[in-house]
Write an enzyme that holds these catalytic residues in place. Sequence first.
Site, PDB file in Angstrom:
ATOM      1  N   HIS A 152      -5.633  19.345  16.855  1.00  0.00           N
ATOM      2  CA  HIS A 152      -4.853  18.327  17.765  1.00  0.00           C
ATOM      3  C   HIS A 152      -5.740  17.749  18.869  1.00  0.00           C
ATOM      4  O   HIS A 152      -5.451  16.891  19.573  1.00  0.00           O
ATOM      5  CB  HIS A 152      -3.446  19.072  18.590  1.00  0.00           C
ATOM      6  CG  HIS A 152      -4.065  20.023  19.529  1.00  0.00           C
ATOM      7  ND1 HIS A 152      -3.981  21.275  19.448  1.00  0.00           N
ATOM      8  CD2 HIS A 152      -4.083  19.620  20.869  1.00  0.00           C
ATOM      9  CE1 HIS A 152      -4.135  21.905  20.618  1.00  0.00           C
ATOM     10  NE2 HIS A 152      -4.283  20.930  21.594  1.00  0.00           N
ATOM     11  N   ASP A 155      -3.867  24.022  13.043  1.00  0.00           N
ATOM     12  CA  ASP A 155      -4.393  23.487  13.917  1.00  0.00           C
ATOM     13  C   ASP A 155      -5.855  24.029  14.206  1.00  0.00           C
ATOM     14  O   ASP A 155      -6.068  24.758  15.126  1.00  0.00           O
ATOM     15  CB  ASP A 155      -3.570  23.739  15.411  1.00  0.00           C
ATOM     16  CG  ASP A 155      -3.859  22.884  16.358  1.00  0.00           C
ATOM     17  OD1 ASP A 155      -4.745  21.843  16.302  1.00  0.00           O
ATOM     18  OD2 ASP A 155      -3.385  23.204  17.602  1.00  0.00           O
ATOM     19  N   SER A 157      -7.357  23.949  25.155  1.00  0.00           N
ATOM     20  CA  SER A 157      -6.896  23.796  23.977  1.00  0.00           C
ATOM     21  C   SER A 157      -8.205  23.729  23.049  1.00  0.00           C
ATOM     22  O   SER A 157      -9.210  23.164  23.509  1.00  0.00           O
ATOM     23  CB  SER A 157      -6.326  22.273  23.381  1.00  0.00           C
ATOM     24  OG  SER A 157      -4.799  22.568  24.080  1.00  0.00           O
ATOM     25  N   GLY A 158      -8.251  24.411  21.975  1.00  0.00           N
ATOM     26  CA  GLY A 158      -9.517  24.327  21.285  1.00  0.00           C
ATOM     27  C   GLY A 158     -10.536  25.498  21.485  1.00  0.00           C
ATOM     28  O   GLY A 158     -11.410  25.713  20.636  1.00  0.00           O
TER      29      GLY A 158
END
Length: 383
Positions: free
Chosen positions: A183, A231, A332-333
Site C-alpha cells: 500500500h 500487503d 507503514s512498510g
Amino acid sequence: MAFTRLAVFLSVLAAASPLRFYAGQGASECTALSECVPMSKCPSGLKALRRRQPLPRLCGFKSNLLKVCCPDLHATSANPVSAGQVTSTTEQNSVGRSSPPKVGARSAEACQKYSEIAFPRINLFIKNGIEAGPGEFPHMALLGYKYNEGQQNSGRTLTKGVNASWACCGTLIHERFVLTAAHCVEKEYPFVVRLGDLDWNSDEDGVQPKEFSVLRIESHPEFNRSSVANDIALIELRTQVPFNWVMQPACLPAPEENQDALRQDLLVTGWGSNAFIPLSATSMLMKARLRAVDFSECNNDYASTRTGGLLEDKQMCAVDPKGLADACQGDSGGPLQVKVKDSQLMKVVGVTSAGKGCGSSPGLYTRVSGYIEWIENVVWPSK
C-alpha cells in the site's frame, strides 16, 4: 509510533577500539598471500574484531580508515562474490538438476554471509525511552515521494537539492532491495530511498545517511487494498548499497516459522506519528517492544473491517502488553523484527500493514515467512 513520552537517559558502552589489538605493532607491507585493504572490506578481520581476537597485520590508513593485510580477500580475488550473488549450496552442487532450490535456502545463506561481514555496533541502553540510537537499526529505510508543500513528514532537503516527502518505511534485505508494504507503493511511487538515517530533520545526529534512486517496484500480484491481504512489496535500488555500520541488511525468517515461534519480544521501528489524535510526526527513529497476538484474537479484532477475515499464514497481529506503544501512521512498510541469534543482524518477521487507530487495538502486520518463495524469486532468482 504511538507512545507515552518519557525522559530518555542514554548509557553508551564504548565498543573496544580495534587499535588496542595493535599494541606495539607498526604499519608494514603485506605478504604475497594477503592484500592491504580497509578493515571494513576484510571479512576475516571483522569476524576477529567481533570475537575480540587478534586482528590481521596493520598496513596503513586510508584517510582515517584502518587498513589491514587481508588473506581471505587475496585468496578469492580472482572470483569475487558479492552479497547479492549468493546462491544456495544445493544449487551449486546440483549441476543439471531440474528441481529449484529449497524455499528459504537462498535467503538463509545470504543471512549467514551478511552476518559474517556485519559491522560491530556500540551497545545503546535507553532507560524508559523508545528513541533508537545511531546504527541500532541499520536496515531501516525511509521512502521519499514527490515533495508537496505542507504535507506531513515532508520537507527534508536531500542531496543535490532534491526535496522529498517521507511517508513510509522499509527494510534493507539485500544490497539492492528494500522490503516494504504494497500500500506504500500503490497510488504513488517513491523515487528515492534513504538509508542510514536516525533523525531525518537533523544533520547532527551522528550518522551519515545516503539516498539511493529507485530502479523498479515489485508489488505482490495478489495485493488486495480492501482486505490488506498480501500487503508486501519490493523496491529495487538503482545502485548497490555499500554496507557499513549504519547500512546493513536484515535477515528473513524461514518459511516454517509461524506465530508460535514468535512468542518472544518483538521490536517495531519507524519514523511515524507519535500520537493518533492529533497526529504528530516525529523526525527521530523510534522503537517499541511488542508481543505477537493469538491469531484468533487478531482475526476477531479485524473481522468487521477485513472482508473474509485474515489469512493465518500471511498475516499476524502484535501489541504492547502495557498498552503504551504501537506502530502508527507513517510507520507503514517498516519491520516487526527479532534479533538473529549469535549475530549483529535483525530478522524481519512482519511488515507494518494496518491498524484501527494507534494503540487502541493490536496492529496488523504482513507475516514475512509466508512470502519467502516470492521474495527469493525476485531478489535471488534461480539460474
